[in-house]
Enzyme design. Sequence first.
Site, PDB file in Angstrom:
ATOM      1  N   LYS A 104     -42.076  -1.488  37.664  1.00  0.00           N
ATOM      2  CA  LYS A 104     -43.243  -1.307  36.803  1.00  0.00           C
ATOM      3  C   LYS A 104     -43.583   0.181  36.734  1.00  0.00           C
ATOM      4  CE  LYS A 104     -47.908  -3.108  36.102  1.00  0.00           C
ATOM      5  NZ  LYS A 104     -49.048  -3.795  36.752  1.00  0.00           N
ATOM      6  N   HIS A 106     -46.334   1.543  35.028  1.00  0.00           N
ATOM      7  CA  HIS A 106     -47.728   1.856  34.705  1.00  0.00           C
ATOM      8  C   HIS A 106     -48.639   1.055  35.625  1.00  0.00           C
ATOM      9  CE1 HIS A 106     -46.770  -1.789  32.432  1.00  0.00           C
ATOM     10  NE2 HIS A 106     -48.041  -2.093  32.511  1.00  0.00           N
TER      11      HIS A 106
END
Length: 225
Positions: A104, A106
């Site tokens: 991931k 963000h």
Amino acid sequence: MEAYKQEFIEFMVESQVLKFGDFTLKSGRKSPFFMNAGAYVTGDQLHRLGLYYAQAIHDNFGLDFDVVFGPAYKGIPLSVITTMGLHELYGKEARYCSNRKEVKDHGDTGILLGSALKDGDRVVMVEDVTTSGKSIEETFPIIKAQADVEVVGLMVSLNRMEVGKGGEKCALDEVSELYGFPTAAIVNMAEVTEYLYNREVQGKVVINDDLKAAIDAYYQQYGAK
């Protein structure tokens, strides 16, 4: 056999996680039994499962560790409920950690869910069942890449006791030899078969003579040495 193991065997049957009949496994093998840990779905089932994992970890590995790690995806809830079980039974404060299948980039970034891993952390890994060791093959390098940690052991719910990729030893033993940490299961299929043979669960005999013969024949062909 310890009382909690007997309870766990009945719990698997009652939860319809462990079934007996005629099944074709992903490997192509025809098996007289099948385990699907995804059938643990209720709050009570998950609570009890976490307690069984906690008891087995305590008995096999002790409590000198910092993190419970569960490989994505099925290992994610297992790591959470096991940390809760450890706290409830033993007052043990462990952190939970899992990996993501995709990094991931963000918000809560990175490859890990839950706690970060720190140098010196001692880690117990939890899985539902290990048939080939593939998930460990994928996640062990991820764990080691995050920090200088020590894996204390791998706990699964059921050791199927079948030959792994090497064709001789069971997958749990292969994992232990390959990565150098101990492996254990809450119960193994020999214990399951012995306990359920001619025993009623919910008013029905689970393993009768015919099914016992089918299980014995299966292990004649696929059982680990």
